[in-house]
Motif scaffolding. Structure first.
Motif, PDB file in Angstrom:
ATOM      1  N   HIS A  49       0.863  -1.286   0.115  1.00 37.11           N
ATOM      2  CA  HIS A  49      -0.082  -0.159  -0.156  1.00 37.11           C
ATOM      3  C   HIS A  49       0.841   1.224  -0.128  1.00 37.11           C
ATOM      4  CE1 HIS A  49       0.987  -0.454   4.229  1.00 37.11           C
ATOM      5  NE2 HIS A  49       0.799   1.017   4.109  1.00 37.11           N
ATOM      6  N   ILE A  90      -7.355  -7.141  -6.492  1.00 42.39           N
ATOM      7  CA  ILE A  90      -8.084  -6.326  -5.492  1.00 42.39           C
ATOM      8  C   ILE A  90      -7.580  -4.902  -5.425  1.00 42.39           C
ATOM      9  CG2 ILE A  90      -8.958  -6.019  -3.316  1.00 42.39           C
ATOM     10  CD1 ILE A  90      -8.567  -9.019  -3.047  1.00 42.39           C
ATOM     11  N   ARG A  92      -8.303  -1.640  -3.195  1.00 46.21           N
ATOM     12  CA  ARG A  92      -8.930  -1.342  -1.796  1.00 46.21           C
ATOM     13  C   ARG A  92      -8.131   0.015  -1.094  1.00 46.21           C
ATOM     14  NH1 ARG A  92      -5.672  -5.668  -0.545  1.00 46.21           N
ATOM     15  NH2 ARG A  92      -4.043  -5.409   1.142  1.00 46.21           N
ATOM     16  N   ASN A  94      -8.959   3.415   1.821  1.00 46.88           N
ATOM     17  CA  ASN A  94      -9.914   4.628   2.465  1.00 46.88           C
ATOM     18  C   ASN A  94      -9.497   5.876   1.896  1.00 46.88           C
ATOM     19  OD1 ASN A  94      -7.620   3.838   4.859  1.00 46.88           O
ATOM     20  ND2 ASN A  94      -7.845   5.941   4.513  1.00 46.88           N
ATOM     21  N   ARG A 101     -14.335   3.643   3.464  1.00 45.64           N
ATOM     22  CA  ARG A 101     -13.496   2.617   2.787  1.00 45.64           C
ATOM     23  C   ARG A 101     -13.971   2.474   1.284  1.00 45.64           C
ATOM     24  NH1 ARG A 101     -14.067   0.910   8.141  1.00 45.64           N
ATOM     25  NH2 ARG A 101     -15.934  -0.585   7.464  1.00 45.64           N
ATOM     26  N   TRP A 103     -13.720  -0.710  -1.991  1.00 38.87           N
ATOM     27  CA  TRP A 103     -12.972  -2.150  -2.413  1.00 38.87           C
ATOM     28  C   TRP A 103     -13.526  -2.548  -3.812  1.00 38.87           C
ATOM     29  CZ3 TRP A 103     -10.548  -6.304   0.464  1.00 38.87           C
ATOM     30  CH2 TRP A 103     -10.684  -7.616  -0.180  1.00 38.87           C
ATOM     31  N   THR A 104     -12.631  -2.845  -4.692  1.00 40.26           N
ATOM     32  CA  THR A 104     -12.990  -3.338  -6.085  1.00 40.26           C
ATOM     33  C   THR A 104     -12.138  -4.401  -6.317  1.00 40.26           C
ATOM     34  OG1 THR A 104     -13.674  -1.015  -6.855  1.00 40.26           O
ATOM     35  CG2 THR A 104     -12.993  -2.857  -8.624  1.00 40.26           C
ATOM     36  N   SER A 105     -12.772  -5.660  -6.919  1.00 42.10           N
ATOM     37  CA  SER A 105     -12.120  -6.941  -6.945  1.00 42.10           C
ATOM     38  C   SER A 105     -12.613  -7.415  -8.312  1.00 42.10           C
ATOM     39  CB  SER A 105     -12.245  -8.020  -6.210  1.00 42.10           C
ATOM     40  OG  SER A 105     -13.518  -8.237  -5.612  1.00 42.10           O
ATOM     41  N   SER A 118     -17.629  -4.232  -5.950  1.00 38.39           N
ATOM     42  CA  SER A 118     -17.092  -2.917  -6.126  1.00 38.39           C
ATOM     43  C   SER A 118     -18.012  -2.044  -5.133  1.00 38.39           C
ATOM     44  CB  SER A 118     -17.370  -2.299  -7.660  1.00 38.39           C
ATOM     45  OG  SER A 118     -16.604  -1.034  -7.453  1.00 38.39           O
ATOM     46  N   ARG A 131     -22.974   0.148   3.543  1.00 39.31           N
ATOM     47  CA  ARG A 131     -22.267  -0.505   2.431  1.00 39.31           C
ATOM     48  C   ARG A 131     -23.017  -0.325   1.202  1.00 39.31           C
ATOM     49  NH1 ARG A 131     -20.864  -6.126   3.710  1.00 39.31           N
ATOM     50  NH2 ARG A 131     -19.347  -5.427   5.121  1.00 39.31           N
ATOM     51  N   GLN A 135     -21.846  -6.305  -4.175  1.00 44.61           N
ATOM     52  CA  GLN A 135     -21.347  -6.909  -3.027  1.00 44.61           C
ATOM     53  C   GLN A 135     -21.563  -8.145  -2.420  1.00 44.61           C
ATOM     54  OE1 GLN A 135     -23.596  -4.864   0.594  1.00 44.61           O
ATOM     55  NE2 GLN A 135     -23.876  -3.441  -1.019  1.00 44.61           N
TER      56      GLN A 135
END
Length: 400
Positions: A49, A90, A92, A94, A101, A103-105, A118, A131, A135
């Protein structure tokens, strides 16, 4: 020139407004001193990261992958096999605050590439979060864990059968010392489509109660307990339900266009309830789920009821590295059919080299699916081809 000096001043003021923690700069020298720097690298919490020094901005990359050798036999005849259980890059992190936060995969194991998740999460406090996006729906605690958090090479077949899958929608969730809850509404649309179907929906609710305190990491609490000595006993259980009106679809790959074609197979209404139980006694753990579902196939066939359950138990017999486990599964897709039941038994030896990042799993599975005559006309979905199947899996799990 004067216009250049003015432009420099405007840029300095604008930069001070946009960068968190930096106010109006008195001059160029002070502005340079107050700029927020970047740090990065690798750690156990964030993986690979880069982030701002104050932690408000973070961008990480990750991978969940399982490479396998898996001979498969159906009634003694060799079947086709795949090389990957999952292969998911992935992105991810914040933005603006640690509690905002993203998240995309993607999934690469089942060509062509498609969007898996996503989503954006807003969770200023542990007790309440939101959220939004595409998902994993929270029905089934087992299915809500990542591939690196489960004991066996793949998710349980019975959990897959009843899980409401990935969908587009909104989930409200929160965690406390003795309670973890989720409630969501979703579009009821197939995963590979970018649009939600009109008039379709799925509803989910799940509450996991932990009277002895929050359990450890996924299905590997003892292995992941680090230097801490886990409690002599920990018990948690789940109550959950799901309902919806969705389209039944078949996704067929068209090699000429290179895309999956969605074929509509009619509507389906359902109401499903479920429970689970997780017990950990130091090196030993037990986990299982049971489901009861009422289905309306909407094809002229009568409504029917199905039942499924699976349980697993394991024991960490060497340090926090070597583990032996067994899993039993049963499914009766329809009480109205006499020959549709599925039985599965699995045994495994696992070597967690550096859990959860690197593990080797050796699994044997024996499954028997009855003939299920009349299932198609009755709108009953049968999870496996009829007959007795065997497989041996040698799988390498990689996650960061």
């Amino acid at each position: 020139m004067r216009w250049m000096r003015v432009a420099t001043l405007v840029a300095s003021v604008g930069g001070g407004l946009l960068v968190p923690g930096v106010g109006h700069a008195k001059d160029d020298e002070d502005s340079d001193d107050e700029k927020v720097g970047l740090t990065g690298g690798y750690d156990e919490k964030n993986g690979f990261h880069i982030q701002s020094e104050d932690g408000n901005y973070l961008l990480g990359i990750g991978l969940q992958a399982a490479y396998k050798i898996e001979p498969v036999f159906l009634d003694g005849k060799a079947e086709s096999r795949t090389a990957f259980s999952f292969l998911r890059p992935i992105m991810r992190g914040n933005i603006f605050r640690p509690w905002i936060r993203f998240w995309t995969s993607l999934e690469l194991a089942d060509p062509p590439i498609y969007l898996l998740d996503s989503l954006v999460e807003l969770q200023p406090v542990d007790e309440v979060g939101l959220r939004v996006g595409q998902q994993y729906t929270p029905f089934s605690r087992h299915e809500s864990w990542g591939p690196q958090q489960i004991l066996f090479p793949e998710f349980a077949a019975i959990a897959n059968y009843y899980w409401t899958g990935r969908d587009k929608g909104v989930t409200v969730f929160g965690t406390m010392e003795h309670l973890e809850y989720y409630a969501g509404i979703y579009g009821g649309s197939p995963l590979r489509t970018i649009r939600s179907e009109p008039g379709k929906y799925q509803l989910n609710a799940r509450a996991t109660i932990s009277p002895m305190g929050k359990p450890g990491y996924g299905e590997l609490p003892y292995i992941m307990s680090g230097d801490k000595e886990p409690p002599p006993l920990n018990v948690s259980f789940t109550l959950q339900g799901a309902a919806g009106d969705v389209d039944q679809v078949a996704e067929n790959f068209n090699p000429e266009s290179g895309v999956f074609e969605i074929h509509r197979e009619g509507e389906r209404k359902f109401v499903t309830g479920g429970v689970d139980l997780f017990i950990q006694a130091r090196r030993f753990s037990f986990f299982g789920e049971a489901y009861l579902s009422r289905q309306d196939p909407r094809n002229g066939a009568p409504n029917f009821t199905s039942f499924g359950a699976w349980v697993q138990a394991d024991y960490v017999f060497y340090k926090k590295v070597l583990d032996a486990g067994v899993r039993l599964s049963f499914l009766d897709p329809s009480f109205d059919l006499d020959d549709d039941q599925l039985y599965i038994i699995e045994g495994q030896l696992a070597w967690f080299v550096n859990a959860p990042h690197l593990a080797f799993k050796l699994r044997y599975q024996l499954a028997h699916q009855q003939e299920a005559a009349g299932a198609e006309a009755a709108g009953v979905v049968i999870p496996k081809d009829a007959g007795t199947s065997q497989l041996i899996t040698l799988q390498l799990n990689l996650a960061f």
